[in-house]
Design an enzyme around this catalytic site. Structure first.
Site, PDB file in Angstrom:
ATOM      1  N   THR A  17       0.002   7.525 -50.611  1.00 25.85           N
ATOM      2  CA  THR A  17       0.614   8.470 -49.660  1.00 25.85           C
ATOM      3  C   THR A  17      -0.446   9.235 -48.865  1.00 25.85           C
ATOM      4  OG1 THR A  17       2.316   8.744 -51.325  1.00 25.85           O
ATOM      5  CG2 THR A  17       2.325  10.335 -49.540  1.00 25.85           C
ATOM      6  N   VAL A  18      -1.450   9.764 -49.558  1.00 27.38           N
ATOM      7  CA  VAL A  18      -2.463  10.586 -48.874  1.00 27.38           C
ATOM      8  C   VAL A  18      -3.475   9.691 -48.149  1.00 27.38           C
ATOM      9  CG1 VAL A  18      -4.239  12.355 -49.161  1.00 27.38           C
ATOM     10  CG2 VAL A  18      -2.160  12.450 -50.552  1.00 27.38           C
ATOM     11  N   LYS A 193      -4.693  22.687 -61.388  1.00 31.55           N
ATOM     12  CA  LYS A 193      -4.946  23.432 -60.147  1.00 31.55           C
ATOM     13  C   LYS A 193      -5.358  24.876 -60.461  1.00 31.55           C
ATOM     14  CE  LYS A 193      -1.742  20.513 -57.555  1.00 31.55           C
ATOM     15  NZ  LYS A 193      -0.337  20.282 -57.218  1.00 31.55           N
TER      16      LYS A 193
HETATM   17  N1  HSE Z   1       2.842  16.305 -57.433  1.00 30.64           N
HETATM   18  C1  HSE Z   1       2.194  17.372 -56.753  1.00 30.64           C
HETATM   19  C2  HSE Z   1       3.232  18.454 -56.434  1.00 30.64           C
HETATM   20  C3  HSE Z   1       1.574  16.852 -55.479  1.00 30.64           C
HETATM   21  O1  HSE Z   1       4.429  18.235 -56.608  1.00 30.64           O
HETATM   22  O2  HSE Z   1       2.845  19.537 -56.040  1.00 30.64           O
HETATM   23  C4  HSE Z   1       0.362  17.605 -55.034  1.00 30.64           C
HETATM   24  O3  HSE Z   1      -0.595  17.763 -56.011  1.00 30.64           O
END
Ligand code: HSE
Length: 411
Positions: A17-18, A193
């Protein structure tokens, strides 16, 4: 002599996707980027599971974009790219949450940039703000909605009354959730994150294993409906805060009052609040996932690498991690409807030093349902009280507890 800008060669690892969005967007924006940087970026090689050769791509690139995800072979490729003197831009949060210190040190040693805006909150420029704009400030606390999938699920449960399973299916149908959404719904994606954000905000090493996480799988529409009566909305929240000389970083579902900036962040959006004595609070929000959105952050990093220098410096601190933090809680208890029950629950809470902030009670026909919100208390004390309450003969189902972020910024 031609005035054409010199090429800047980008090797692309991953074409999902990215990666495919980067491959599309970079040529589209090449002229605009050349205007700013004096160099014209071009994709000189793409590596997927079925095409491309890493060594050839490495040899013919000035910068490697890693958007393949996962630890292996991304770790080996990023390491080799840095050792070969190439800049690296990555969106790989798991890689940085597990091997960030080693890779940032390697990048400093080889004097190349390792940039990672796209690893946290998609296109929301939170890494840049922490690394550059706010370096002059002492940061006390971060709260983040850093997983779009879970935020979409919780928003849908609240807006439509959909069950967790129904909302998850919708997230998958709309392409927000992965085919295997385990890391999203378990909180692990958000924990990675938050480890990266905490490392930058508090200038201390933070590994994924330092971040306890809890997911959203066990939440019910009923919790959301009761909480609404108490003025609360439910989100999966990452928190990183300085407590004395230590740090607490964690991810769990939490209720928020309406005055909190994150309470109105809906759907697949992400947002991060940064608290500091001098600036009170700032919130950055926007799309946290999606191809073009995340690719925009990747390309922003490519441009930054074309205009050096920026480095992730070594950490100055070595903060310990707090074992037991204070939290406010929502507590849902199903009880037999008979005299003295509420008093006994209040007594247990009182003896454990847990102070009640608000209560809703409803008859359920045969019994009663009590939903309480308590003031901040050490989590160990609260869970001790819940265990005692659960052991009472009038309690008819396992009590359910969810944290409440007891903080509002609206005036
Ligand atoms: N799966 C992640 C989300 C995508 O839903 O935020 C981005 O890291």
């Amino acid at each position: 002599m031609s005035d054409a800008p010199a090429p800047f060669r980008v090797g692309l690892l991953g074409h999902g996707t990215v990666g495919s969005a980067v491959d599309l967007l970079l040529p589209e924006r090449a002229d605009a980027i050349a205007h700013v940087t004096g160099l014209r970026p071009e994709v000189t090689g793409v590596l997927t599971t079925s095409r491309g050769d890493f060594d050839e791509i490495l040899a013919s690139s000035d910068l490697i974009v890693e958007v393949m995800g996962g630890i292996h072979p991304a770790h080996e490729y990023v390491t080799r790219a840095i050792e070969a003197g190439k800049h690296v831009v990555t969106a790989n949060k798991q890689l940085l949450a597990e091997h960030g210190e080693e890779l940032w040190a390697l990048a400093r040693e080889h004097r190349v940039q390792l940039r990672f805006e796209a690893a946290v909150a998609g296109v929301v420029p939170v890494i840049r703000v922490l690394q550059e704009s706010l370096t002059g400030q002492h940061i006390d606390r971060l709260h983040g909605i850093v997983n779009g999938t879970t935020n979409f699920i919780l928003s849908q449960m609240a807006a439509t009354g959909a069950s967790y399973a129904e909302a998850l299916k919708e997230a998958q149908d709309l392409g927000y959730a992965e085919a295997d959404p385990t890391d999203d719904v378990s909180g692990k994606d958000a924990a990675a994150k938050m480890a990266i954000l905490a490392r930058l905000a508090f200038d201390t090493p933070v590994h994924l294993s330092d971040v306890p996480f809890e997911g959203i799988e066990h939440l019910t529409t009923e919790d959301i409906a009761y909480a609404r009566e108490l003025g609360l909305s439910l989100r999966l929240i990452g928190t990183a805060e300085r407590i004395g000389d230590e740090l607490a970083v964690r991810v769990h579902p939490a209720f928020l009052y309406a005055g909190h900036p994150l309470s109105s962040v809906d759907g697949p959006f992400n947002a991060v609040t940064i608290e500091s004595p001098a600036i009170t609070e700032i919130t950055l929000s926007g799309p946290g996932a999606g191809g073009p959105q995340t690719a925009t952050a990747v390309i922003g990093d490519v441009i930054s690498a074309m205009i050096p220098p920026a480095q992730t410096p070594p950490t100055q601190n070595k903060l310990g991690f707090v074992a037991d933090v204070e939290s406010s809680f929502y507590l849902h208890v199903e009880v037999a409807d008979r005299p003295g029950v509420l008093a006994q629950i209040a007594q247990v809470l009182g003896l454990q030093g847990v102070s009640v902030k608000s209560v809703v009670q409803k008859g359920t026909g045969t019994g009663a349902r009590l939903v309480l919100v308590v003031h901040p208390v050490l989590e160990s004390r609260f869970y001790g009280a819940v265990q005692l309450i659960a052991s009472k003969d009038f309690v008819t189902a396992t009590p359910r507890a969810i944290r409440v972020i007891d903080e509002e910024f609206a005036s």
